[in-house]
Design an enzyme around this catalytic site. Sequence first.
Site, PDB file in Angstrom:
ATOM      1  N   ARG A 130       5.150 -11.244  20.149  1.00  0.00           N
ATOM      2  CA  ARG A 130       3.744 -11.648  20.318  1.00  0.00           C
ATOM      3  C   ARG A 130       2.756 -10.528  20.016  1.00  0.00           C
ATOM      4  NH1 ARG A 130       6.364 -14.157  24.434  1.00  0.00           N
ATOM      5  NH2 ARG A 130       6.675 -16.362  24.021  1.00  0.00           N
ATOM      6  N   LYS A 152      -6.636  -8.431   7.899  1.00  0.00           N
ATOM      7  CA  LYS A 152      -6.009  -9.673   7.430  1.00  0.00           C
ATOM      8  C   LYS A 152      -4.570  -9.361   7.059  1.00  0.00           C
ATOM      9  CE  LYS A 152      -9.897 -12.231   5.447  1.00  0.00           C
ATOM     10  NZ  LYS A 152     -10.410 -12.828   4.201  1.00  0.00           N
ATOM     11  N   GLU A 194     -11.634  -3.303  -7.628  1.00  0.00           N
ATOM     12  CA  GLU A 194     -12.141  -3.593  -6.271  1.00  0.00           C
ATOM     13  C   GLU A 194     -13.162  -2.523  -5.842  1.00  0.00           C
ATOM     14  OE1 GLU A 194     -11.336  -6.378  -4.660  1.00  0.00           O
ATOM     15  OE2 GLU A 194      -9.328  -6.988  -5.342  1.00  0.00           O
ATOM     16  N   LYS A 235     -16.472  -1.867   3.119  1.00  0.00           N
ATOM     17  CA  LYS A 235     -15.692  -2.993   3.653  1.00  0.00           C
ATOM     18  C   LYS A 235     -15.775  -2.997   5.174  1.00  0.00           C
ATOM     19  CE  LYS A 235     -11.588  -5.724   3.685  1.00  0.00           C
ATOM     20  NZ  LYS A 235     -10.310  -6.104   3.084  1.00  0.00           N
ATOM     21  N   GLU A 245     -14.582 -13.675   9.085  1.00  0.00           N
ATOM     22  CA  GLU A 245     -15.085 -14.380   7.902  1.00  0.00           C
ATOM     23  C   GLU A 245     -15.722 -15.732   8.209  1.00  0.00           C
ATOM     24  OE1 GLU A 245     -12.782 -13.825   4.341  1.00  0.00           O
ATOM     25  OE2 GLU A 245     -13.677 -15.586   3.403  1.00  0.00           O
ATOM     26  N   ARG A 249     -18.543 -11.845   5.413  1.00  0.00           N
ATOM     27  CA  ARG A 249     -17.301 -11.283   4.869  1.00  0.00           C
ATOM     28  C   ARG A 249     -16.904 -11.955   3.559  1.00  0.00           C
ATOM     29  NH1 ARG A 249     -11.808  -9.312   8.132  1.00  0.00           N
ATOM     30  NH2 ARG A 249     -10.686  -8.698   6.250  1.00  0.00           N
ATOM     31  N   ASN A 253     -15.423 -11.618  -1.586  1.00  0.00           N
ATOM     32  CA  ASN A 253     -14.696 -12.432  -2.556  1.00  0.00           C
ATOM     33  C   ASN A 253     -15.404 -12.512  -3.901  1.00  0.00           C
ATOM     34  OD1 ASN A 253     -12.664 -13.057  -0.702  1.00  0.00           O
ATOM     35  ND2 ASN A 253     -13.939 -14.668   0.192  1.00  0.00           N
ATOM     36  N   HIS A 256     -13.570 -13.392  -7.047  1.00  0.00           N
ATOM     37  CA  HIS A 256     -12.237 -13.853  -6.659  1.00  0.00           C
ATOM     38  C   HIS A 256     -11.995 -15.344  -6.890  1.00  0.00           C
ATOM     39  CE1 HIS A 256     -11.830  -9.855  -5.072  1.00  0.00           C
ATOM     40  NE2 HIS A 256     -10.644 -10.096  -4.576  1.00  0.00           N
ATOM     41  N   HIS A 260      -8.814 -15.745  -8.863  1.00  0.00           N
ATOM     42  CA  HIS A 260      -7.628 -16.420  -8.331  1.00  0.00           C
ATOM     43  C   HIS A 260      -7.183 -17.553  -9.246  1.00  0.00           C
ATOM     44  CE1 HIS A 260      -8.374 -14.970  -3.933  1.00  0.00           C
ATOM     45  NE2 HIS A 260      -7.602 -14.137  -4.601  1.00  0.00           N
ATOM     46  N   HIS A 274      -3.810  -8.711  -9.909  1.00  0.00           N
ATOM     47  CA  HIS A 274      -4.916  -9.227  -9.105  1.00  0.00           C
ATOM     48  C   HIS A 274      -6.263  -8.578  -9.474  1.00  0.00           C
ATOM     49  CE1 HIS A 274      -7.187 -10.660  -5.651  1.00  0.00           C
ATOM     50  NE2 HIS A 274      -7.539  -9.398  -5.411  1.00  0.00           N
TER      51      HIS A 274
HETATM   52  N1  LIG Z   1      -5.084  -8.141   3.587  1.00  0.00           N
HETATM   53  C1  LIG Z   1      -6.096  -8.082   2.768  1.00  0.00           C
HETATM   54  O1  LIG Z   1      -7.255  -8.026   3.167  1.00  0.00           O
HETATM   55  C2  LIG Z   1      -5.828  -8.052   1.292  1.00  0.00           C
HETATM   56  C3  LIG Z   1      -6.863  -7.737   0.419  1.00  0.00           C
HETATM   57  C4  LIG Z   1      -6.577  -7.651  -0.935  1.00  0.00           C
HETATM   58  C5  LIG Z   1      -5.292  -7.889  -1.381  1.00  0.00           C
HETATM   59  N2  LIG Z   1      -4.300  -8.196  -0.504  1.00  0.00           N
HETATM   60  C6  LIG Z   1      -2.928  -8.423  -0.964  1.00  0.00           C
HETATM   61  O2  LIG Z   1      -2.438  -7.208  -1.516  1.00  0.00           O
HETATM   62  C7  LIG Z   1      -1.413  -7.513  -2.448  1.00  0.00           C
HETATM   63  C8  LIG Z   1      -1.610  -6.664  -3.671  1.00  0.00           C
HETATM   64  O3  LIG Z   1      -1.552  -5.311  -3.320  1.00  0.00           O
HETATM   65  P1  LIG Z   1      -1.098  -4.199  -4.368  1.00  0.00           P
HETATM   66  O4  LIG Z   1      -1.864  -4.364  -5.611  1.00  0.00           O
HETATM   67  O5  LIG Z   1      -1.113  -2.919  -3.665  1.00  0.00           O
HETATM   68  O6  LIG Z   1       0.386  -4.689  -4.733  1.00  0.00           O
HETATM   69  P2  LIG Z   1       1.826  -4.093  -4.352  1.00  0.00           P
HETATM   70  O7  LIG Z   1       1.944  -3.805  -2.928  1.00  0.00           O
HETATM   71  O8  LIG Z   1       2.798  -5.029  -4.960  1.00  0.00           O
HETATM   72  O9  LIG Z   1       1.855  -2.730  -5.159  1.00  0.00           O
HETATM   73  C9  LIG Z   1       1.778  -2.760  -6.551  1.00  0.00           C
HETATM   74  C10 LIG Z   1       2.972  -2.039  -7.180  1.00  0.00           C
HETATM   75  O10 LIG Z   1       2.773  -0.644  -7.034  1.00  0.00           O
HETATM   76  C11 LIG Z   1       3.914  -0.045  -6.425  1.00  0.00           C
HETATM   77  N3  LIG Z   1       3.399   1.096  -5.675  1.00  0.00           N
HETATM   78  C12 LIG Z   1       2.580   1.074  -4.593  1.00  0.00           C
HETATM   79  N4  LIG Z   1       2.232   2.308  -4.250  1.00  0.00           N
HETATM   80  C13 LIG Z   1       2.851   3.142  -5.134  1.00  0.00           C
HETATM   81  C14 LIG Z   1       2.859   4.560  -5.308  1.00  0.00           C
HETATM   82  N5  LIG Z   1       2.131   5.372  -4.548  1.00  0.00           N
HETATM   83  N6  LIG Z   1       3.620   5.059  -6.285  1.00  0.00           N
HETATM   84  C15 LIG Z   1       4.334   4.241  -7.113  1.00  0.00           C
HETATM   85  N7  LIG Z   1       4.333   2.908  -6.999  1.00  0.00           N
HETATM   86  C16 LIG Z   1       3.603   2.370  -6.029  1.00  0.00           C
HETATM   87  C17 LIG Z   1       4.545  -1.132  -5.616  1.00  0.00           C
HETATM   88  O11 LIG Z   1       5.923  -0.887  -5.417  1.00  0.00           O
HETATM   89  C18 LIG Z   1       4.314  -2.337  -6.518  1.00  0.00           C
HETATM   90  O12 LIG Z   1       5.286  -2.381  -7.541  1.00  0.00           O
HETATM   91  C19 LIG Z   1      -1.489  -8.993  -2.712  1.00  0.00           C
HETATM   92  O13 LIG Z   1      -0.419  -9.634  -2.076  1.00  0.00           O
HETATM   93  C20 LIG Z   1      -2.798  -9.412  -2.073  1.00  0.00           C
HETATM   94  O14 LIG Z   1      -2.786 -10.742  -1.596  1.00  0.00           O
HETATM   95  C21 LIG Z   1      -4.558  -8.282   0.814  1.00  0.00           C
HETATM   96 ZN   LIG Z   2      -9.134  -8.624  -4.236  1.00  0.00          ZN
END
Ligand SMILES: NC(=O)c1ccc[n+]([C@@H]2O[C@H](COP(=O)([O-])OP(=O)(O)OC[C@H]3O[C@@H](n4cnc5c(N)ncnc54)[C@H](O)[C@@H]3O)[C@@H](O)[C@H]2O)c1
Ligand SMILES: [Zn+2]
Length: 381
Positions: A130, A152, A194, A235, A245, A249, A253, A256, A260, A274
């Site tokens: 929990r 999030k 971003e 942010k 949100e 907030r 987007n 986005h 998306h 992304h």
């Molecule tokens: N929670 C939120 O508010 C929020 C906001 C935006 C995006 N997201 C989510 O984030 C995700 C995308 O995040 P991302 O772009 O970081 O993707 P990811 O976590 O898949 O990382 C991208 C790639 O980079 C590699 N990587 C990461 N750090 C590295 C480093 N220092 N050295 C070498 N390789 C590295 C990872 O292994 C992966 O292959 C999506 O699932 C999206 O929905 C969440």
């Molecule tokens: Zn984004």
Amino acid sequence: MTAPLKNIDPVIVDVALGERAYQIVIGRGVLASLGARVAALRPGARAAIVTDEYVATHWLRKAEASLLDAGIATSRIIVDEGEISKSYEGLEYVCEELITAKIERSDLVIALGGGVVGDLAGFAAAVLRRGVDFVQVPTSLLAQVDSSVGGKTGINSPQGKNLVGAFHQPLLVVADTAVLDTLSQRQFRAGYAEVVKYGVLGDEAFLAWLEASHADIFAGGAAREHAIATSCRAKAAIVMRDERENGERALLNLGHTFGHALEAATGFSDRLYHGEGVAIGMVLAAEFSAELGMIAEADAARVRRHLAAAGLPTRLQDIAGFSQEKIGADAMMGLMAQDKKVKRGRLTFILLKAVGQAVMVSDVEPSLVREFLARKLAPTR
Ligand SMILES: NC(=O)c1ccc[n+]([C@@H]2O[C@H](COP(=O)([O-])OP(=O)(O)OC[C@H]3O[C@@H](n4cnc5c(N)ncnc54)[C@H](O)[C@@H]3O)[C@@H](O)[C@H]2O)c1
Ligand SMILES: [Zn+2]
């Protein structure tokens, strides 16, 4: 020869959320201080580090060493790289491993990785027993400026991205800008979209600074820290005013809704990261705002010019193979309608009143969007 990059004093951004308040520590080399910071916040706690296979090869030992130095016992949980891990299976695996590692209510989950690891490990922490505390150690630029801040967490459903999740604020965020040195250029650039977003949506002066400094940010010096800190502050300010949100907030987007839809149209594959979808989406949002007479054409051109200068795609035609697929305006409209930002069937868009001033416009006339997209999708001569 260029001088080696030096560690500089970290920048601290406070996220003031009452009893869920926490700090974001940003700086070159701050990963070495992870253990001491965690020990100060939760003396005696044990920690499970959740990471992915790529990040593990570069940074896991360093994170473990810092924690062990501070007397914190650790265990490691390594998931597959990529969005695939943000699934029910991925969640089950992480939760079961956390239980096996005997992580209790008073212990900690540490998310070491990009947004995938942060969302997955954060959600596992939210539901395990929990709720246990978690620490974000974001390792991608996207995670440092966006996903690690704001609380999030979640996984994807076969029916759509991020449909299962929880708000769960971290206890601490440690963003070491040096870990970005092992990130691929393309991933770094996608995260940079971003960063640009914060300028375009709320801070024209920041955008002007980015226009002048983007090469330094990519090179990794003090400009990188400043860009990340400014993004986190932007942010955090919005999250502090609207944690769940209900309103403002949603401005985050920007780009986005279109983005998306493009990610969905390309099957959430390596064809379009992304941030790349967000770059194209931001340009579309700016151009659509210009069409509606909300900003000048020149303002939309400015947004496009900077993203292009940073090497990001800015047009639908920049997506490999996209033109040949003949994705029509109706298909795009269908994909946008599935976006979870849709409220009771109506399209809400984040548009621009000025460069540096985004606004939420609900009830956008669908036929206007459709016509706009049909023109954008028409083959260029
Ligand atoms: N929670 C939120 O508010 C929020 C906001 C935006 C995006 N997201 C989510 O984030 C995700 C995308 O995040 P991302 O772009 O970081 O993707 P990811 O976590 O898949 O990382 C991208 C790639 O980079 C590699 N990587 C990461 N750090 C590295 C480093 N220092 N050295 C070498 N390789 C590295 C990872 O292994 C992966 O292959 C999506 O699932 C999206 O929905 C969440
Ligand atoms: Zn984004």
